[in-house]
Design an enzyme around this catalytic site. Structure first.
Site, PDB file in Angstrom:
ATOM      1  CE  LYS A  87      -4.471   0.974   2.132  1.00 43.34           C
ATOM      2  NZ  LYS A  87      -5.233   0.876   3.390  1.00 43.34           N
TER       3      LYS A  87
HETATM    4  O1  G3P Z   1      -9.333   1.851   3.916  1.00 42.24           O
HETATM    5  C1  G3P Z   1      -9.192   3.153   4.410  1.00 42.24           C
HETATM    6  C2  G3P Z   1      -9.853   3.249   5.699  1.00 42.24           C
HETATM    7  O2  G3P Z   1      -9.192   2.512   6.679  1.00 42.24           O
HETATM    8  C3  G3P Z   1     -10.203   4.603   6.168  1.00 42.24           C
HETATM    9  O3  G3P Z   1     -11.398   4.454   6.815  1.00 42.24           O
HETATM   10  O4  G3P Z   1     -13.214   5.036   8.313  1.00 42.24           O
HETATM   11  O5  G3P Z   1     -10.828   5.696   8.866  1.00 42.24           O
HETATM   12  O6  G3P Z   1     -12.071   6.819   7.011  1.00 42.24           O
HETATM   13  P1  G3P Z   1     -11.906   5.568   7.818  1.00 42.24           P
END
Ligand code: G3P
Length: 218
Positions: A87
């Protein structure tokens, strides 16, 4: 559409895997920290544990922000297990690293994508997956799903192989809308997958079927 789970929690990964619909896992440094996984070796070991639980791709994020650092780290991550996808953040050196890994046949997931232009760059650099963060766009009053639509159009226009991995999915409606638009993959919390099961009419219907069966067979 492929379902990835966005977590480093082994129990949740196992639960999604047991359901039989899991195609992969995404992690990030925040998710690793949330599970209390710290220290370089522990982090590497944890990625291997995740890879041994699922059959599909497991995204492991580099911490470096310079080209040389990302290459070194990414190569080490890729050697851990055949399921690892490196990543890489959408920054200038990240684009160079995407191109490098693509030329070496190492799969990548370009993360922290918030615009169609960034997604176009990621595809041109040969990213295997591009991760537009739809929930975080919604958080700042910008429609994350519109970005998925834009990227779908652009990638289809030029038949880019890069898979659109809708990330920062927060709930079941994100999942359904992503499927309507044609995202290749969605990654979200366990609840965004198990939540798809729920409908009150299913529960009411099942209760009645079972009650009627009992009546006829008692
Ligand atoms: O895959 C990206 C993710 O982990 C971000 O999610 O909910 O932290 O915006 P969030």
């Amino acid at each position: 559409m492929k379902f990835f789970i966005d977590t480093a929690n082994l129990d949740q990964i196992k639960e999604a895997q047991d359901l039989g619909v899991l195609d992969g896992v995404t992690t990030n440094p925040s998710l690793m920290a949330k599970e209390g996984i710290t220290g370089e070796q522990n982090i590497l070991d944890h990625y291997v544990k995740i890879c041994n639980l699922v059959e599909g791709p497991v995204s492991a994020e580099v911490i470096s922000t310079d080209f040389e650092g990302m290459v070194k780290e990414g190569e080490r991550l890729a050697e851990l297990h055949e399921n690892i996808v490196v990543k890489i953040p959408m920054i200038k050196d990240g684009v160079k690293a995407l191109k490098y890994f693509s030329s070496k046949g190492i799969r990548t997931n370009c993360t922290l994508v918030f615009s169609a232009g960034q997604a176009l760059l990621a595809a041109k650099a040969g990213a295997s997956f591009v991760s537009p963060f739809i929930g975080r766009l919604d958080d700042v009053s910008t429609d994350g799903l519109e970005l998925i639509e834009q990227i779908r159009l652009i990638y289809d226009n030029y038949m880019y192989d890069t898979e659109i991995l809708a990330a920062s999915v927060r709930h079941t409606m994100h999942v359904i809308k992503c499927a309507e638009i044609g995202a290749d993959v969605m990654t979200g919390p366990l609840s965004s997958i198990t939540g798809l099961l729920n409908h009150p009419l299913t529960d009411i219907g099942l209760e009645k079927f079972l009650a009627d069966y009992k009546k006829g067979n008692s």
